[in-house]
Enzyme design. Sequence first.
Site, PDB file in Angstrom:
ATOM      1  N   ASP A   7     160.251  17.948  11.342  1.00  0.00           N
ATOM      2  CA  ASP A   7     160.501  19.270  11.067  1.00  0.00           C
ATOM      3  C   ASP A   7     159.910  19.794   9.636  1.00  0.00           C
ATOM      4  O   ASP A   7     158.705  20.049   9.597  1.00  0.00           O
ATOM      5  CB  ASP A   7     161.980  19.257  10.826  1.00  0.00           C
ATOM      6  CG  ASP A   7     162.925  20.466  10.599  1.00  0.00           C
ATOM      7  OD1 ASP A   7     162.328  21.511  10.035  1.00  0.00           O
ATOM      8  OD2 ASP A   7     163.756  20.589  11.319  1.00  0.00           O
ATOM      9  N   ASP A  37     164.646  19.391  22.007  1.00  0.00           N
ATOM     10  CA  ASP A  37     164.761  20.081  21.033  1.00  0.00           C
ATOM     11  C   ASP A  37     164.559  21.480  21.098  1.00  0.00           C
ATOM     12  O   ASP A  37     163.590  22.090  21.469  1.00  0.00           O
ATOM     13  CB  ASP A  37     163.891  19.615  19.963  1.00  0.00           C
ATOM     14  CG  ASP A  37     163.891  20.062  18.360  1.00  0.00           C
ATOM     15  OD1 ASP A  37     164.985  21.021  18.472  1.00  0.00           O
ATOM     16  OD2 ASP A  37     163.375  19.815  17.639  1.00  0.00           O
ATOM     17  N   GLY A  50     167.019  15.192  21.379  1.00  0.00           N
ATOM     18  CA  GLY A  50     167.020  16.234  20.782  1.00  0.00           C
ATOM     19  C   GLY A  50     166.129  16.445  19.442  1.00  0.00           C
ATOM     20  O   GLY A  50     165.170  15.518  19.214  1.00  0.00           O
ATOM     21  N   HIS A  51     166.556  17.028  18.677  1.00  0.00           N
ATOM     22  CA  HIS A  51     166.062  17.307  17.540  1.00  0.00           C
ATOM     23  C   HIS A  51     166.089  16.059  16.573  1.00  0.00           C
ATOM     24  O   HIS A  51     164.963  15.900  16.008  1.00  0.00           O
ATOM     25  CB  HIS A  51     166.831  18.441  16.618  1.00  0.00           C
ATOM     26  CG  HIS A  51     166.215  18.733  15.328  1.00  0.00           C
ATOM     27  ND1 HIS A  51     164.942  19.667  15.504  1.00  0.00           N
ATOM     28  CD2 HIS A  51     166.518  19.010  14.322  1.00  0.00           C
ATOM     29  CE1 HIS A  51     164.383  20.170  14.189  1.00  0.00           C
ATOM     30  NE2 HIS A  51     165.545  19.881  13.444  1.00  0.00           N
ATOM     31  N   PHE A  52     167.110  15.894  16.086  1.00  0.00           N
ATOM     32  CA  PHE A  52     167.280  14.547  15.415  1.00  0.00           C
ATOM     33  C   PHE A  52     167.208  12.975  16.281  1.00  0.00           C
ATOM     34  O   PHE A  52     168.244  12.596  16.670  1.00  0.00           O
ATOM     35  CB  PHE A  52     168.560  14.467  14.606  1.00  0.00           C
ATOM     36  CG  PHE A  52     168.260  15.424  13.356  1.00  0.00           C
ATOM     37  CD1 PHE A  52     167.477  15.107  12.272  1.00  0.00           C
ATOM     38  CD2 PHE A  52     169.127  16.492  13.435  1.00  0.00           C
ATOM     39  CE1 PHE A  52     167.416  16.282  11.230  1.00  0.00           C
ATOM     40  CE2 PHE A  52     169.125  17.478  12.464  1.00  0.00           C
ATOM     41  CZ  PHE A  52     168.210  17.207  11.130  1.00  0.00           C
TER      42      PHE A  52
END
Length: 328
Positions: free
Chosen positions: A142, A277, A303-305
Site C-alpha cells: 500500500d 482487494d 483481500g487488502h491485508f
Amino acid sequence: MTRLLTSMVFAAVTLATVPHALAAPAPVLASTAAIARPAPPVIHYQTATVDGVKVFYREAGPADGPVLLLLHGFPTSSHMFRNLIPLLADKYRVIAPDYPGYGQSDAPDHTQFSYTFANQADIVDKLVSQLGLKRYTMYVMDYGAPIGYRLALKHPERVSGLIVQNGNAYTEGLQSPFWDPIKVYWADRAQKNRDALNGLVTLDITKFQYTDGMGDVGRISPDNWVHDQALLDRPGNRDIQLDMLGDYGSNVPFYPAFQKFFRDYQPPMLIVWGKNDKIFPEAGAHPYLRDLPKAEIHILDSGHFALEDRLDVMAPMIHDFLDRKVTK
C-alpha cells in the site's frame, strides 16, 4: 519380631522409591527437548529522533543478519507486521518503522509537518541511515510501495530484494472505483472535494479494509480495526490522513522512474497479492512482470491485508524467497 518389622519397613521404603527412580529420567528428557527447541525471537520496541520527530520502530533478529525493512500501508502501522516479524527474525534482522502520523510515532499537526510521500520517504531514509543499514530487502505494501520505491531511487545500490504485497507502481492498479473521489481531489483541492474523503477514515471503512474479500473472516482479529481506528480518531489525525490521500497522486508521475529502476537493477522480487482487494486490485500485480520477468508471483485468495488472512501461506513463501535470493 524386630527383624520382621525392619524388613517390612525396608520393603515399604523400597516400593515407594522405585517408581520415582524409574521415572527420574523423564524430566531430563523433557529438559533436553526444551533445550533443543529454538527460543522465540525477542522483539524490541525502539524510537529514534529524525528531524525533531520521534519515529517508532520494531526490531528483531540477529544484529549481523541480512536486513528486511517492512514498510506498512494505510490506515495501519508496523502493527500489521506483528505476526510476521517473529517468523522471519530467526536469521534476518527485521526493522518495521511507523511513519510520522501513524502508530506510535509522533503525529505533528499537519500545519507544522509536511505529510507527503516525499517527506515520509526522507524520514525513512534518515532513520535507515541512523541505524547504519547499508543494504536491505524491502517488504512494501500500500503506502509502503511508493515510500519504498522513492527510497530505492535515492539508493538503488542498497536494495537487495523486494517483496510486494498489494503495492502499486503501474497505472493499471489505480482503476478501482475506490480511487474516483480521491482523483477528483487530486485534480481540484477545493474543500468540498477534501470533505468528500472524510468517510475513508471512519470505522466502517477501516473494518472493510480488513474483512472485505477474506476467505475466512474468522481469522481476522477485531483488534485490527479497533487499534487502527483509535489512532485515526486522535485529534488532528483526520487532516493528516486527508493530506496523505491528497498527496498520493504525486506518486503517479514517478511510476516511469520506479519502472526504470526495476529494469535497470533487476532486484529479486516476490509478489504476494490478495486478489480480492478493492483498493489495489490484482490488475496492479501483473505489470511488474513487464519490467521484472523473473519476478515470482503468487496471487492469493485474500483481500487488502492478506497477512491477516494468509500468514500461514505467506510467511513460508517469504522466508524461502529470502533464503534463496537475498544476501547481505
